[in-house]
Write an enzyme that holds these catalytic residues in place. Structure first.
Site, PDB file in Angstrom:
ATOM      1  N   GLU A  90       0.685  -1.104   0.245  1.00 47.13           N
ATOM      2  CA  GLU A  90      -0.325   0.224   0.060  1.00 47.13           C
ATOM      3  C   GLU A  90       1.125   1.076   0.075  1.00 47.13           C
ATOM      4  O   GLU A  90       1.657   0.505   0.649  1.00 47.13           O
ATOM      5  CB  GLU A  90      -0.840  -0.016   1.296  1.00 47.13           C
ATOM      6  CG  GLU A  90      -1.496   1.283   1.794  1.00 47.13           C
ATOM      7  CD  GLU A  90      -2.813   1.245   3.082  1.00 47.13           C
ATOM      8  OE1 GLU A  90      -3.260  -0.213   3.600  1.00 47.13           O
ATOM      9  OE2 GLU A  90      -2.466   2.373   3.491  1.00 47.13           O
ATOM     10  N   GLU A 145      -1.838  12.049   3.277  1.00 45.17           N
ATOM     11  CA  GLU A 145      -3.017  11.295   3.937  1.00 45.17           C
ATOM     12  C   GLU A 145      -3.534  11.796   5.314  1.00 45.17           C
ATOM     13  O   GLU A 145      -1.977  12.294   5.639  1.00 45.17           O
ATOM     14  CB  GLU A 145      -2.656   9.716   4.045  1.00 45.17           C
ATOM     15  CG  GLU A 145      -4.114   9.605   4.804  1.00 45.17           C
ATOM     16  CD  GLU A 145      -3.772   7.843   5.837  1.00 45.17           C
ATOM     17  OE1 GLU A 145      -2.740   7.461   5.420  1.00 45.17           O
ATOM     18  OE2 GLU A 145      -4.511   6.916   6.074  1.00 45.17           O
TER      19      GLU A 145
HETATM   20  C1  LIG Z   1      -9.647   5.015   3.849  1.00 44.69           C
HETATM   21  O1  LIG Z   1      -7.607   5.103   3.378  1.00 44.69           O
HETATM   22  C2  LIG Z   1      -6.812   4.846   3.858  1.00 44.69           C
HETATM   23  C3  LIG Z   1      -5.250   4.990   3.766  1.00 44.69           C
HETATM   24  O2  LIG Z   1      -4.992   4.845   3.727  1.00 44.69           O
HETATM   25  C4  LIG Z   1      -6.889   3.259   4.835  1.00 44.69           C
HETATM   26  O3  LIG Z   1      -6.153   3.097   5.885  1.00 44.69           O
HETATM   27  C5  LIG Z   1      -8.353   3.634   5.058  1.00 44.69           C
HETATM   28  O4  LIG Z   1      -8.544   2.079   4.916  1.00 44.69           O
HETATM   29  C6  LIG Z   1      -9.445   3.962   4.246  1.00 44.69           C
HETATM   30  N1  LIG Z   1     -10.441   4.068   4.632  1.00 44.69           N
HETATM   31  C7  LIG Z   1     -11.529   2.926   3.829  1.00 44.69           C
HETATM   32  C8  LIG Z   1     -12.767   3.216   4.690  1.00 44.69           C
HETATM   33  O5  LIG Z   1     -11.366   2.461   2.934  1.00 44.69           O
END
Ligand SMILES: *[C@@H]1O[C@H](CO)[C@@H](O)[C@H](O)[C@H]1NC(C)=O
Ligand SMILES: *[C@@H]1O[C@H](CO)[C@@H](O)[C@H](O)[C@H]1NC(C)=O
Length: 313
Positions: A132, A137
């Protein structure tokens, strides 16, 4: 052919042709709606969010596309029932996947507000084995931006490396320190939140090869925005982009095996594992879930405005 060979030989190594990439996906406005899938899933990070599907997003104007504008936002009208679902928002994932590539995100505005946790990231299959890369962020308006890799065991970064950002943890393994990952904080406060927005946003770029991952940020109107980035050219040369904000080499991490084909994901959640736990220390009022439930008007700036996403290989 002969002439070209001579040219290549004559070029100093730092102008290696490998740093040149060609545009494969030029995503503007309505193209976001056709190149991404909407994911009405429950938030794996336990956010106070309700991800809606494509037709709901368009009906509620949570996504809006025209010309070179793509808006993705959360609901800013509804007081939530504390026992009901979370705040309506949107999570989209690219239909295509990318391995070695360059992606350039031209963003005018990003979600802001207490409790917000927006993310622009690239994610592989069978998490964390496919790797990832978090490009943009943060939580609760606290900048600057942090670029983070998350991997399976056996991938870490050297403490000293050629980047302008500040490394936090060097082990990328999600099993270490509650999935903190190996993050690098950018130095420019304009890379995140209200400071990013008041400056008109800017460009984030990622270069992924089989031997390294690099990330850059250029604020809108900065003097050093590379011309190929600024003008959205069909060919970009990362060799002329200067020292990256974040540099993840393969010295203690086999990049090629820890990072598989990645989808690009854009999401906006509230509270949850990160924004919720950091909430009380971020100067935000009351508790995170309570604030998100009761104050829809506080989320009128909880939106992304993408001018473009260009992917090169
Ligand atoms: C949203 O993005 C972050 C990126 O690091 C991730 O950790 C998180 O799980 C994401 N949340 C959802 C609900 O997709
Ligand atoms: C939908 O959102 C766009 C972008 O913010 C705005 O220009 C438009 O007026 C909105 N449409 C409606 C029906 O509210």
């Amino acid at each position: 052919m002969k002439f070209l060979n001579l040219l290549i030989l004559a070029l100093p190594a730092r102008f290696a042709l490998a740093a040149t990439y060609n545009l494969v996906d030029n995503i503007l406005g309505t193209a976001f709606l056709t190149t991404f899938n909407f994911q009405a899933i429950s938030d794996p990070t336990h956010g106070r969010v309700n991800y809606v599907d494509a037709s709901t997003a368009q009906r509620l104007n949570l996504t809006y596309a025209a010309g070179d504008t793509f808006i993705l936002r959360a609901d800013s009208k509804t007081v939530l029932d504390p026992n009901g679902p979370g705040r309506n928002s949107v999570r989209i994932q690219s239909k295509k996947t990318y391995t070695t590539h360059v992606s350039v995100y031209n963003i005018r505005h990003m979600p802001q507000g207490c409790g917000t946790w927006p993310a622009v990231w690239e994610n592989g299959p069978n998490w964390p084995n496919g790797g990832e890369v978090d490009v943009l962020e943060g939580v609760n308006d606290k900048g600057p931006n942090q670029v983070t890799l998350h991997t399976s065991a056996g991938c870490s970064m050297p403490a000293s490396r050629s980047q302008t950002g500040t490394p936090a943890q060097n082990d990328c393994n999600v099993a270490v320190n509650s999935n903190a990952g190996c993050g690098v904080k950018m130095t420019d406060s304009r890379s995140y939140g209200p400071a990013f927005n008041s400056n008109g946003g800017g460009w984030f770029a990622v270069e992924r090869t089989s031997t390294f991952i690099k990330a850059w940020f250029w604020p809108r109107n900065a003097g050093n925005v590379p011309a190929d980035v600024k003008n959205g050219q069909t060919v970009v040369n990362t060799g002329s982009w200067g020292t990256p904000s974040a540099y993840f080499p393969n010295t203690q991490c086999d990049i090629a095996s820890h990072f598989k084909a990645h989808n690009i994901i854009i999401n906006l959640t509230f509270c949850g594992d990160w924004a919720g736990s950091a909430y009380s220390s971020s100067g935000c009022p009351s508790g995170c879930v309570d604030f998100v439930n009761k104050n829809p008007g506080s989320f009128s700036n909880a939106f992304f405005d993408f001018a473009s996403l260009r992917v090169y290989t």
